[in-house]
Design a protein around this motif. Structure first.
Motif, PDB file in Angstrom:
ATOM      1  N   SER A 130       0.904  -1.198   0.162  1.00 37.88           N
ATOM      2  CA  SER A 130      -0.004  -0.160  -0.156  1.00 37.88           C
ATOM      3  C   SER A 130       0.765   1.276  -0.156  1.00 37.88           C
ATOM      4  CB  SER A 130      -0.863  -0.045   1.378  1.00 37.88           C
ATOM      5  OG  SER A 130      -1.838  -0.790   1.371  1.00 37.88           O
ATOM      6  N   TYR A 131       0.437   2.246  -0.524  1.00 34.76           N
ATOM      7  CA  TYR A 131       1.239   3.609  -0.281  1.00 34.76           C
ATOM      8  C   TYR A 131       0.177   4.705  -0.391  1.00 34.76           C
ATOM      9  CZ  TYR A 131       1.895   2.811  -5.481  1.00 34.76           C
ATOM     10  OH  TYR A 131       1.651   2.547  -6.706  1.00 34.76           O
ATOM     11  N   ASP A 132       0.751   5.883   0.264  1.00 30.70           N
ATOM     12  CA  ASP A 132       0.033   7.160   0.157  1.00 30.70           C
ATOM     13  C   ASP A 132       0.966   7.829  -0.882  1.00 30.70           C
ATOM     14  OD1 ASP A 132      -0.464   9.753   0.749  1.00 30.70           O
ATOM     15  OD2 ASP A 132      -0.224   9.922   2.709  1.00 30.70           O
ATOM     16  N   VAL A 146      -3.638   0.717  -2.463  1.00 25.94           N
ATOM     17  CA  VAL A 146      -4.125  -0.369  -1.176  1.00 25.94           C
ATOM     18  C   VAL A 146      -3.436  -1.661  -1.560  1.00 25.94           C
ATOM     19  CG1 VAL A 146      -6.091  -1.363  -0.091  1.00 25.94           C
ATOM     20  CG2 VAL A 146      -6.129   1.048  -0.661  1.00 25.94           C
ATOM     21  N   ARG A 191       8.930  -3.363   6.799  1.00 23.26           N
ATOM     22  CA  ARG A 191       7.980  -2.660   7.731  1.00 23.26           C
ATOM     23  C   ARG A 191       8.911  -1.716   8.601  1.00 23.26           C
ATOM     24  NH1 ARG A 191       2.966  -5.161  10.012  1.00 23.26           N
ATOM     25  NH2 ARG A 191       2.638  -5.203   7.677  1.00 23.26           N
ATOM     26  N   PRO A 212       6.826   5.466   6.552  1.00 19.61           N
ATOM     27  CA  PRO A 212       5.278   5.058   6.862  1.00 19.61           C
ATOM     28  C   PRO A 212       4.497   5.264   5.736  1.00 19.61           C
ATOM     29  CG  PRO A 212       6.032   7.023   7.981  1.00 19.61           C
ATOM     30  CD  PRO A 212       7.143   6.790   7.393  1.00 19.61           C
ATOM     31  N   ASP A 213       4.849   5.893   4.679  1.00 19.77           N
ATOM     32  CA  ASP A 213       4.039   6.242   3.506  1.00 19.77           C
ATOM     33  C   ASP A 213       3.961   4.888   2.626  1.00 19.77           C
ATOM     34  OD1 ASP A 213       6.313   7.100   2.695  1.00 19.77           O
ATOM     35  OD2 ASP A 213       5.460   9.259   1.751  1.00 19.77           O
ATOM     36  N   ILE A 214       4.795   4.001   2.433  1.00 23.03           N
ATOM     37  CA  ILE A 214       4.839   2.584   1.871  1.00 23.03           C
ATOM     38  C   ILE A 214       4.764   1.662   2.926  1.00 23.03           C
ATOM     39  CG2 ILE A 214       5.760   0.995   0.345  1.00 23.03           C
ATOM     40  CD1 ILE A 214       7.530   3.214  -0.722  1.00 23.03           C
ATOM     41  N   VAL A 215       3.463   0.663   3.095  1.00 20.97           N
ATOM     42  CA  VAL A 215       3.401  -0.226   3.607  1.00 20.97           C
ATOM     43  C   VAL A 215       3.204  -1.548   2.953  1.00 20.97           C
ATOM     44  CG1 VAL A 215       1.632  -1.149   5.281  1.00 20.97           C
ATOM     45  CG2 VAL A 215       1.910   1.182   5.334  1.00 20.97           C
ATOM     46  N   PRO A 216       4.244  -2.618   3.475  1.00 24.78           N
ATOM     47  CA  PRO A 216       4.099  -3.958   2.936  1.00 24.78           C
ATOM     48  C   PRO A 216       2.943  -4.908   3.613  1.00 24.78           C
ATOM     49  CG  PRO A 216       5.944  -3.839   4.466  1.00 24.78           C
ATOM     50  CD  PRO A 216       5.512  -2.433   4.712  1.00 24.78           C
ATOM     51  N   VAL A 217       2.246  -5.394   2.634  1.00 24.73           N
ATOM     52  CA  VAL A 217       1.004  -5.804   3.017  1.00 24.73           C
ATOM     53  C   VAL A 217       1.214  -7.596   3.138  1.00 24.73           C
ATOM     54  CG1 VAL A 217      -1.344  -6.540   2.605  1.00 24.73           C
ATOM     55  CG2 VAL A 217      -0.580  -4.104   2.313  1.00 24.73           C
ATOM     56  N   ARG A 267      -5.987  13.769   2.079  1.00 21.16           N
ATOM     57  CA  ARG A 267      -5.123  13.423   1.316  1.00 21.16           C
ATOM     58  C   ARG A 267      -5.513  12.383   0.113  1.00 21.16           C
ATOM     59  NH1 ARG A 267       0.208  14.520   3.473  1.00 21.16           N
ATOM     60  NH2 ARG A 267       1.233  12.869   2.958  1.00 21.16           N
ATOM     61  N   PHE A 268      -6.761  11.639   0.277  1.00 18.67           N
ATOM     62  CA  PHE A 268      -7.147  10.506  -0.464  1.00 18.67           C
ATOM     63  C   PHE A 268      -8.550  10.767  -1.097  1.00 18.67           C
ATOM     64  CE2 PHE A 268      -4.581   8.941   3.121  1.00 18.67           C
ATOM     65  CZ  PHE A 268      -3.621   8.292   2.413  1.00 18.67           C
ATOM     66  N   SER A 313      -7.191   5.368  -6.106  1.00 16.71           N
ATOM     67  CA  SER A 313      -6.331   4.529  -5.369  1.00 16.71           C
ATOM     68  C   SER A 313      -6.298   3.275  -6.210  1.00 16.71           C
ATOM     69  CB  SER A 313      -6.562   4.137  -4.138  1.00 16.71           C
ATOM     70  OG  SER A 313      -6.618   5.217  -3.275  1.00 16.71           O
ATOM     71  N   TRP A 371      -6.693  -0.285  -6.426  1.00 19.60           N
ATOM     72  CA  TRP A 371      -7.210  -0.898  -5.078  1.00 19.60           C
ATOM     73  C   TRP A 371      -6.919  -2.424  -5.086  1.00 19.60           C
ATOM     74  CZ3 TRP A 371      -9.689   1.845  -1.507  1.00 19.60           C
ATOM     75  CH2 TRP A 371     -10.350   1.041  -0.380  1.00 19.60           C
TER      76      TRP A 371
END
Lengths: 246, 246
Positions: free
Chosen positions: B9-11, B58, B80, B85-90, B126-127, B237, B239
């Motif tokens: 996921s990323y913002d 997402v 992680r 924090p703006d890239i999250v490994p899922v 932001r989204f 996003s 998805w």
């Protein structure tokens, strides 16, 4: 001079807190800069109180005085066009000259949000503390009740807090589950430095079984070292400020 | 060489898009930098496709190959700890050597979110695209249905799109109200540049009564000028990406 009361939201992530500091991006600094542009003259802003670096607001309240300027209801439009997207003007109204954003406060409400899912949600990471370890929410709820009322909160504020009288009254400390989130809502007549974050860190430490002392024991110790962690700023939002005669 | 499939996921707010660009902060660039640290050797990452500057994800999918390294399931933990924090490994898993994050794609799903409340919500700015003007959601829902199926989407992509074959199949274009938000979910076998954002801009223009032409008329014109605005990147996003044999 006409006095304007302004309600604002902000995402505290990219601010060095609310209070003006030379050379740093702060909420008060940015707001004063944009109000000065609108009025073509410096404007001093008074907030209901500071928020620390990284702390957010849904309903922070400020006031300012001005000789001339647009009608109160125009400020929301003018500021929305002018401010960066991480400060949002919510409402504006003219108030009586004896109103003061800080000294007229009757009650403040904060909300702290913990994200408990294993994978942090990309849409909320800026506004939550990601703490996926299991916690006993029922135990936290019971402990929260012991904080309600008038107490000396010496154990629940920064040990460097200069204010002498550390008695405050909490009207509400609620622990509420919302999907994979946990909201801790605190309202009271005043808050000491880091008070909500230490309350949250202590409730989490209790819920995770890391603390032996009960809330009454921690309160009566009047010793910061007896309470739990200071929860990170990112999960905290100043939710609402209530005033006299509202 | 073992191949790892990674869902992230990323913002997108603070990235110059997904694709690596020298001197700019991009998702691919940051991910490759952190994977190189973990492996002590350069790692090339292949994405399911690019996302434009400001667009979020997402469930973006990437793959990379590596000679040696930790077991697949360790990557989520290692990344992680390492990523901003703006890239999250899922999730991470080892996949067959013929898997390719881009060439094996069967279906992609995007979600676009419009914020319709008068006051933008500080937790979602932001989204989302803040567009509080009244729109006829029922009309937008009917228009969305005309986009489903196989069409030439020349009118719904950047006029500079170099790809010659602009036929794509949309499986779903749903318009869903969620409180004061409006979600437009599009899934299809492939998307042209700005395609979702032009679909959203056109549906909104139709809903606001700013466009005279119907979707079938706009499609058959094969002319970008006949469609509506390009909705801003911030509301979009990526998805979900589905693959063959899943």
């Amino acid at each position: 001079m006409p006095k304007i009361k302004l309600v604002i939201s902000y995402d505290g992530t990219d601010f060095h807190g609310f209070a003006r500091q030379p050379g740093l991006r702060t909420v008060q600094g940015v707001l004063e800069e944009h109000l000065a542009k609108i009025h073509n003259t410096p404007v001093e802003v008074f907030g209901s109180g500071r928020t620390d670096a990284g702390v957010h607001a849904v309903g922070q309240v400020v006031h300012f005085e001005r000789e001339v300027g647009p009608p109160a209801e125009r400020y929301v439009y003018l500021l929305r066009r002018s401010l960066p997207p991480d400060i949002v003007p919510v409402s504006a109204e003219e108030v009586a000259v004896d109103f003061h954003a800080r000294f007229s406060v009757r009650r403040k409400t904060y909300r702290y949000t913990i994200q408990r899912a294993n994978v942090p949600d990309i849409f909320t990471y800026r506004f939550t503390w990601h703490e996926p370890r299991p916690m006993d929410v029922e135990l936290m709820r019971r402990a929260a009740r012991d904080l309600v009322g008038e107490h000396d909160f010496t154990s629940f504020c920064a040990s460097t807090t200069p204010i002498e009288d550390k008695r405050r009254t909490l009207y509400q400390v609620d622990v509420t589950e919302r999907g994979s989130y946990l909201d801790i809502t605190c309202s009271g007549n005043g808050f000491l430095q880091y008070m909500v974050r230490i309350i949250v860190g202590t409730l989490v430490d209790l819920g995770e079984g890391r603390l032996r002392h009960s809330i009454p024991e921690i309160l009566s110790a009047r010793d910061r070292a007896q309470a739990g962690r200071t929860a990170p700023a990112r999960g905290l939002s100043l939710w609402k400020v209530d005033y006299e005669a509202e």
